[in-house]
Structure formats: structure tokens, C-alpha cells
Motif scaffolding. Structure first.
Motif, PDB file in Angstrom:
ATOM      1  N   GLN A 120     -33.980  -2.777 -13.585  1.00 39.88           N
ATOM      2  CA  GLN A 120     -35.253  -2.795 -14.284  1.00 39.88           C
ATOM      3  C   GLN A 120     -34.978  -2.961 -15.772  1.00 39.88           C
ATOM      4  O   GLN A 120     -34.219  -2.192 -16.369  1.00 39.88           O
ATOM      5  N   ASP A 163     -35.659   0.104 -18.073  1.00 39.35           N
ATOM      6  CA  ASP A 163     -34.657   1.158 -17.963  1.00 39.35           C
ATOM      7  C   ASP A 163     -33.340   0.740 -18.615  1.00 39.35           C
ATOM      8  O   ASP A 163     -32.658   1.570 -19.240  1.00 39.35           O
ATOM      9  N   ASP A 181     -33.639   1.038 -22.284  1.00 42.21           N
ATOM     10  CA  ASP A 181     -33.656   2.460 -22.630  1.00 42.21           C
ATOM     11  C   ASP A 181     -32.233   3.019 -22.689  1.00 42.21           C
ATOM     12  O   ASP A 181     -31.885   3.775 -23.594  1.00 42.21           O
ATOM     13  N   THR A 182     -31.413   2.608 -21.727  1.00 40.16           N
ATOM     14  CA  THR A 182     -30.020   3.032 -21.728  1.00 40.16           C
ATOM     15  C   THR A 182     -29.276   2.464 -22.929  1.00 40.16           C
ATOM     16  O   THR A 182     -28.481   3.169 -23.572  1.00 40.16           O
ATOM     17  N   ASP A 241     -27.862  10.110 -19.607  1.00 42.49           N
ATOM     18  CA  ASP A 241     -28.796   9.018 -19.310  1.00 42.49           C
ATOM     19  C   ASP A 241     -28.765   8.668 -17.820  1.00 42.49           C
ATOM     20  O   ASP A 241     -29.814   8.437 -17.204  1.00 42.49           O
ATOM     21  N   HIS A 292     -31.955   8.984 -15.143  1.00 43.37           N
ATOM     22  CA  HIS A 292     -32.477   7.892 -14.327  1.00 43.37           C
ATOM     23  C   HIS A 292     -32.411   8.200 -12.832  1.00 43.37           C
ATOM     24  O   HIS A 292     -33.230   7.715 -12.056  1.00 43.37           O
ATOM     25  N   ASP A 306     -32.934  10.738 -24.523  1.00 42.21           N
ATOM     26  CA  ASP A 306     -33.984  10.043 -25.279  1.00 42.21           C
ATOM     27  C   ASP A 306     -34.581  10.894 -26.391  1.00 42.21           C
ATOM     28  O   ASP A 306     -35.723  10.664 -26.816  1.00 42.21           O
TER      29      ASP A 306
END
Length: 237
Positions: A8, A11, A14-15, A57, A61, A116
Motif C-alpha cells: 500500500q 503505508d 509512512d514508513t 513501525d 503496521h 509516527d
């Protein structure tokens, strides 16, 4: 391929943000350590921060906040072992404690980035850098202050260097003189130094009157068979 099914874009980015933040902040911390030529320098601190961010992280997830909490606990334990590797003991001196603590700080920064919590990671980085830089003048000022023996909790040793044939007599005199001055002796160590012997009396007292102990040492140095007498203090471990 399962990767194509589970990948995705949101995601993944974000990582990337988490790892990039950990990398940059770890660089700031590591650069300060590298500048001061510490054992764990730039690369070590960056790798610790990035690895911590990656683990947290990944847990975020896979299992969300609950999984991240468990992984953070393991990260803390793992950094403890890594920090122990940079601590070195040389006689009574211990080096590397600050470096080990800084590694913990880098891991905490990475964990925040992986969860995050970018703002918290930045704030923590500022505090870690402040601890290693802004507090240094205060540490130096404290270290330059003379030891106040009347109020400090330290160990005290009274040393008498004497002739070999005077060991027994001076040992008794040493203990008796100190106890008469109200400084009980915990134990006496005898060390041969060539044709002389050192008698080292460890006091049980946690504080002394320096002038009073100077007078006791002066009296001991005048005894027959005594070559030299002195006393010293050192902070407790």
C-alpha cells in the motif's frame, strides 16, 4: 507475489517518513558524538535510531499500538546490551556510561519516529543534544571544585611507609592513634615496597576534619621506624 497484494503506497510512504526522521535525528545526535571522538559515533547512533524506528513501525503496521508497545520493550532491552558493550572499566575508573546513555536516547528517538510521533522525536533529540553539550560547562565547573572533606561521603585512607622490622609495632600504633582521635579503622592493608612496607588504614568514617587528620598523620610520621605518613580521600563507587 504476496507483496503485490499487500503493498500500500500510503503505508510505504509512512514508513519512509519514519525511517527518514530517525535517520536525520540520529545523524544530529551521532555527529555530536563523532565530533567528541566517542566509541559510538555517527554511524552507530544513526543505525540504532533507524533500527528502532523500523522495528516499531513494523509492529505498528502488523498489530497496531499494542504490538508497538511490546516491540518497544524489546528495543529497550536490546539497547541495554548494546550499551553495555561500550562501557569499559579501567581500574577504579568507568568509561562509556555517557555514550551508552546516548545510545538509549537514539533508540528512544527512533522509537518515537517509528510510532509516527515526529514532534516528540524532534523534542527528544533536542534534549539529548542539550544534555551532551549545554550541560558540559556545568559538569566541568563542578569537577573543578575542591572536595569538601567535612561534608562529602568518601573513603579515607591513612598510609604509613615504614621499615620492615617496624611493621608490627607501627601497625598497632597506627590503629591506636587513629582510634584515639575518634577515627575507627575498618581494616589495615600491608603492602611490601622493596625494602619498605606500606601500611594503609581504611577509616570507617564518612567525613573527617582535615586539620585534625593532618595532625594525626604528622604525629605518625615522627614515630620511630616511620619513613613517611599521609592520608587521602576518594569518592565512593
Amino acid at each position: 507475489m504476496r507483496f503485490l497484494e499487500t503493498f500500500q503506497t500510503a503505508d510505504f510512504f509512512d514508513t519512509l517518513v519514519s525511517l527518514a526522521v530517525a535517520f536525520v535525528l540520529g545523524t544530529f545526535i551521532g555527529a555530536e558524538r563523532q565530533y567528541r571522538l566517542r566509541t559510538a559515533g555517527l554511524r552507530t547512533n544513526v543505525l540504532v535510531a533507524v533500527a528502532a524506528a523500523a522495528f516499531v513501525d513494523l509492529a505498528m503496521h502488523l498489530e497496531g499500538a499494542d504490538g508497538a508497545v511490546r516491540v518497544i520493550a524489546y528495543v529497550v532491552s536490546g539497547i541495554g546490551f548494546l550499551g553495555a558493550g561500550v562501557i569499559m572499566k579501567e581500574g577504579t575508573n568507568v568509561r562509556g556510561l555517557n555514550t551508552a546513555a546516548t545510545l538509549w536516547g537514539s533508540a528512544a528517538v527512533g522509537a518515537c519516529a517509528g510510532a509516527d510521533m515526529v514532534a516528540q522525536a524532534v523534542a527528544l533529540t533536542v534534549f539529548v543534544l542539550a544534555g551532551n553539550t549545554l550541560l558540559r560547562p556545568l559538569v566541568n565547573a563542578i569537577n573543578r571544585r575542591p572536595l569538601h572533606v567535612a561534608s562529602s561521603e568518601v573513603n579515607y585512607d591513612v598510609t604509613v611507609t615504614c621499615d620492615v622490622e617496624s611493621i608490627a609495632e607501627l601497625r598497632d600504633v597506627l590503629v591506636e592513634t587513629l582510634e584515639n582521635a575518634h577515627y575507627p579503622v575498618d581494616h589495615v592493608e600491608v603492602t611490601e615496597r622493596g625494602d619498605a612496607v606500606e601500611l594503609v588504614a581504611r577509616l570507617t568514617s564518612t567525613s573527617v576534619d582535615a586539620e585534625e587528620l593532618d595532625a594525626v598523620v604528622a604525629a605518625l610520621s615522627r614515630r620511630d621506624g616511620a619513613r613517611h605518613a599521609t592520608w587521602e580521600s576518594r569518592t565512593r563507587d
